[in-house]
Design a protein around this motif. Sequence first.
Motif, short mmCIF file in Angstrom:
data_model
loop_
_atom_site.label_atom_id
_atom_site.label_comp_id
_atom_site.label_asym_id
_atom_site.label_seq_id
_atom_site.Cartn_x
_atom_site.Cartn_y
_atom_site.Cartn_z
N GLU A 16 0.84 -1.20 0.00
CA GLU A 16 0.00 0.00 0.00
C GLU A 16 0.87 1.24 0.00
OE1 GLU A 16 -2.31 -0.42 3.54
OE2 GLU A 16 -3.69 -1.85 2.62
N GLN A 17 0.30 2.32 -0.49
CA GLN A 17 0.97 3.61 -0.37
C GLN A 17 1.12 3.95 1.10
OE1 GLN A 17 0.29 7.50 -2.17
NE2 GLN A 17 -1.37 6.49 -3.25
N ASP A 18 2.23 4.53 1.46
CA ASP A 18 2.47 4.94 2.83
C ASP A 18 1.42 5.96 3.28
OD1 ASP A 18 4.31 5.02 5.14
OD2 ASP A 18 4.38 7.15 4.60
N ASN A 25 -2.25 12.82 -1.80
CA ASN A 25 -2.61 12.60 -3.20
C ASN A 25 -3.92 11.83 -3.26
OD1 ASN A 25 -2.18 9.63 -3.42
ND2 ASN A 25 -0.04 10.13 -3.01
N VAL A 26 -4.46 11.67 -4.47
CA VAL A 26 -5.71 10.94 -4.59
C VAL A 26 -5.50 9.60 -5.29
CG1 VAL A 26 -7.20 12.96 -4.52
CG2 VAL A 26 -6.33 12.17 -6.72
N ARG A 27 -4.22 9.18 -5.40
CA ARG A 27 -3.96 7.91 -6.07
C ARG A 27 -4.43 6.74 -5.20
NH1 ARG A 27 0.82 10.58 -7.03
NH2 ARG A 27 1.94 9.26 -5.56
N GLU A 28 -4.60 5.61 -5.84
CA GLU A 28 -5.15 4.45 -5.15
C GLU A 28 -4.24 4.02 -4.00
OE1 GLU A 28 -6.00 1.11 -7.67
OE2 GLU A 28 -7.44 0.34 -6.23
N VAL A 29 -4.85 3.57 -2.91
CA VAL A 29 -4.08 3.20 -1.72
C VAL A 29 -3.45 1.81 -1.86
CG1 VAL A 29 -4.26 2.73 0.76
CG2 VAL A 29 -5.22 4.84 -0.20
N PRO A 30 -4.22 0.72 -2.05
CA PRO A 30 -3.57 -0.58 -2.24
C PRO A 30 -3.01 -0.67 -3.66
CG PRO A 30 -5.87 -0.80 -1.54
CD PRO A 30 -5.68 0.60 -2.02
N LEU A 31 -1.81 -1.20 -3.78
CA LEU A 31 -1.12 -1.09 -5.07
C LEU A 31 -1.28 -2.31 -5.97
CD1 LEU A 31 2.07 0.59 -3.59
CD2 LEU A 31 0.21 1.70 -4.82
N LEU A 196 -11.16 3.67 -5.79
CA LEU A 196 -11.58 3.06 -7.06
C LEU A 196 -11.24 4.05 -8.17
CD1 LEU A 196 -13.10 0.83 -8.60
CD2 LEU A 196 -15.20 2.11 -8.18
N PRO A 197 -10.09 3.86 -8.82
CA PRO A 197 -9.71 4.81 -9.87
C PRO A 197 -10.80 4.89 -10.94
CG PRO A 197 -7.87 3.38 -9.32
CD PRO A 197 -9.07 2.84 -8.59
N LYS A 198 -11.12 6.11 -11.30
CA LYS A 198 -12.22 6.32 -12.25
C LYS A 198 -11.90 5.75 -13.63
CE LYS A 198 -14.12 7.95 -8.89
NZ LYS A 198 -14.17 6.74 -8.10
N SER A 199 -10.61 5.60 -13.94
CA SER A 199 -10.26 5.05 -15.25
C SER A 199 -10.74 3.61 -15.37
CB SER A 199 -8.74 5.12 -15.46
OG SER A 199 -8.10 4.38 -14.45
N ILE A 200 -10.84 2.91 -14.23
CA ILE A 200 -11.32 1.52 -14.26
C ILE A 200 -12.79 1.49 -14.65
CG2 ILE A 200 -11.84 -0.46 -12.79
CD1 ILE A 200 -9.27 0.13 -11.29
N VAL A 201 -13.56 2.39 -14.04
CA VAL A 201 -14.98 2.44 -14.37
C VAL A 201 -15.13 2.81 -15.84
CG1 VAL A 201 -17.20 3.47 -13.77
CG2 VAL A 201 -15.46 3.16 -11.99
#
Lengths: 490, 284
Positions: A16-18, A25-31, A196-201
């Motif tokens: 996961e991101q620290d 940031n708004v990037r996804e937490v679990p990598l 949930l990155p919007k690019s996935i949706v």
Amino acid sequence: MDSKERLAIPPHPMPEQDPAERVDNVREVPLGYTAETAIAEATRCLQCKTPFCVDGCPVNIDIPGFVQAVEDGDFKKGIRILKKDNLLPAICGRVCPQETQCQLECTVGKARKDQTKSVMIGKLERFLADWEREQGEFEVPRMPPSSGKKVAVIGAGPAGLTLAGDLVRMGHDVTVFEAFHKAGGVLVYGIPEFRLPKSIVQTEVDYLEKLGVEFRYNHVVGKTLTMEKLVEDYDAVFVGTGAGLPKFMRIPGQNLLGVFSANEYLTRANLMKAYEFPRSDTPIFRARKVMTVGGGNVAMDCARTALRLGAQDSLVVYRRSEKEMPARVEEIEHAREEGVQMHLLNNPVRILGDENDWVMGAEIVRMKLGEPDASGRRRPIPIEGSEYVLDVDAVIVAIGNSPNPLIPDTFPDLEVTRWGGIVTNEVTGQTSVRGIFAGGDIVLGAATVILAMSHGRRAAKAIHIYLKTGRWSDLEEAVAVEINQSQTSS
Amino acid sequence: MHRILSKERLGPEINRYVIEAPQISRRRKPGQFVIIRLCPEGERIPLTIADADPEEGTLTLVVQAVGKTTWQLADMEEGDEIIDVTGPLGRPTHIERYGTVLCVGGGIGVAPLYPITSALKDAGNEIVCIIGARSADLLIMEKEMESVSDHMLVTTDDGSYGMHGMVTDGIKRIVVEEGRKADFAVAIGPPVMMKFTCLLTGELEIPTMVSLNPIMIDGTGMCGGCRVSVGGKTKFACVDGPEFDGHQVDFDELMKRLSAYRTHEKEAMDRYSECRAETGGGGR
Ligand SMILES: Cc1cc2nc3c(=O)[nH]c(=O)nc-3n(C[C@H](O)[C@H](O)[C@H](O)COP(=O)(O)OP(=O)(O)OC[C@H]3O[C@@H](n4cnc5c(N)ncnc54)[C@H](O)[C@@H]3O)c2cc1C
Ligand SMILES: Cc1cc2nc3c(=O)[nH]c(=O)nc-3n(C[C@H](O)[C@H](O)[C@H](O)COP(=O)(O)OP(=O)(O)OC[C@H]3O[C@@H](n4cnc5c(N)ncnc54)[C@H](O)[C@@H]3O)c2cc1C
Ligand code: SF4
Ligand code: SF4
Ligand code: FES
């Protein structure tokens, strides 16, 4: 490898991101898992003869099947097995409350007397879906000849999207009407990017478009066009308009400046990208000390979004104890790691404003738990005289949403329950009006993505048979027969 | 995509647009609005449908440039396209035959007042129209209003045109001094103007309807951002309104809520002004 050895392998955490970094940031937490970790995690599965995990999954995914495929390194096969029952695995793998569903029932967890040690089914599901997306090529199924039948889908949330995907692959002509300028429902306006990155949706929506589903955005059914018109123009209509009506607390101060519904706060942040303001045009109030009221996923999302928008303190006030919190365990953990402070067994009684009517604090009463109520959870009771004041400058109300009333209001023929949910047949999704089906949160009230999906899936089967046979009053039987037939033939 | 078919300047910073929106133009009724978005990172803003031509499939919008989005719209030209137009939203105006109706409009509020006045006139009411602006150059749609009124009075705050004073002074002149009886009033304009108009019509015992303009996002009842207090109850202006009984509305709360994003709005506008300066106006 025998079962004993498999049982001895500890679960593989997902990197996961620290926490200190990710709140900026708004990037996804679990990598995500690497292929090696995924294979190692899959090796923990015992391939049970009676896989209880499958019963725990609302759509009964063949879990041992896809997990075996991962172990074998045959990811293509894995994704095919997954997609047979779940059109949106990249999404469910991320947001399903696994610990109360598939992973709750897993034999490994039971054997180790700790369900957090179950096979990480959700993480494997996410891995496969991500793997497929990264390959860049989706298997586009061979499409059947057109049935010549037209279906209108109202609402592009998980219920509507699943149904649209199923029906288009059965040869029907599907048009989705969506009130917003983007498809995804809560997946785009509610659940934050970092979860949930919007690019996935968007990838899922693009895929549906490729299959031939037509999307009409900025169409508010009941306003831009009527239900009557849809019923006239289409052979079947599915209502998947979700639970979008925010509940407010009936306490003094709820209209002060700095009090938001979770929907408003998250919509500004997610759909309208206020976190990029002023690069985007929609502003959001950047508070110093934010109080979120509620204990579900929505509350966790708000509290964590507040941190990403620069709040120094983010507090969650919830009237019951942690055990009763409806949020996914992972969300509560992530929130804590990021510094969200949980004020459990607390409840606001009044929001206090300054001379300009901006929020400057909240009066809170401490609670204790009494006897279980109708929902089976212990009822919270205020402790008299325990009031105190919290110093906060914004309040987000995340105490739940009710079914969206717009369609029932403008089309009163639809039977609804006392709390506004559309009444449907549980197997087929049929409503009280011939040719109209419904599913997801508009039926269940605020529920889950996977349940909305399963509703979409069931209604798609029923609509298919309805379109083929014209049966309505005994559609449930017809569906049962068809399901039996397909089971014996496969 | 919704093409701008024509753009006409009505006053400083006020433009009238005719845009393509066939579906909405067929469905809309007086009192309803649309939500538009100009570009991919754009904000959603509500605008009243000032008129519509279902045969041509068009809507008329009258817009005053007050901040980033409305300025950006002001910089758009005929032939440009608006990416999103959603509607018609809100409840249509309740139209009936009241007898004599005072139609009171202030500033840009005259634009939304026009279709309502026109519908009231068609329903057989006698229309007494009072429209006002800060000064003569800010007065809009005088001709249009005149065409649907039986009597008309124009006021300007600075006396540069018509009666010197505010619309409330106009109401006093007509109702108190001239003794004309009114059975109903519609007041649309800036919140302060509606507030004082309602205080006056309250004293004069004229039932008054107002159209509120709180900040909106979705316009479908989903966010609660547009909530207003009416008769002590919380209402969502986008689905329960935008029109309400003016004597029940808490205008002070409305005005405060409208100011919530003032510093942000300024920031967005400043940035946009810089871009405009660099590109020599226009541009996105
Ligand atoms: C912040 C938040 C976090 C959540 N977290 C989780 C989680 O971690 N895990 C989980 O399983 N569930 C979670 N949920 C719940 C889950 O998102 C919902 O149960 C699910 O999205 C319901 O799907 P749906 O298709 O029924 O409706 P929605 O997703 O609500 O979609 C309905 C769509 O219909 C559109 N619509 C409404 N009215 C109209 C109309 N009149 N005309 C046209 N379109 C219309 C809406 O704009 C929307 O796009 C969360 C919910 C929220 C709000
Ligand atoms: C139902 C309704 C109908 C309207 N009809 C018209 C119309 O016909 N013509 C017209 O010129 N204006 C109309 N307005 C007002 C118009 O929506 C705002 O002027 C516009 O949103 C300002 O956006 P901006 O980015 O240019 O300015 P900003 O810099 O964002 O704001 C400037 C001013 O507009 C207000 N405002 C900002 N965002 C919104 C929003 N989303 N909704 C409402 N007000 C906002 C602010 O409080 C501020 O006073 C209407 C508003 C509502 C609610
Ligand atoms: S869909 Fe949800 S419940 Fe079913 S297997 Fe996947 S994560 Fe588990
Ligand atoms: S219950 Fe657990 S161990 Fe058994 S098949 Fe399912 S995932 Fe594998
Ligand atoms: S604008 Fe969101 S509820 Fe009215």
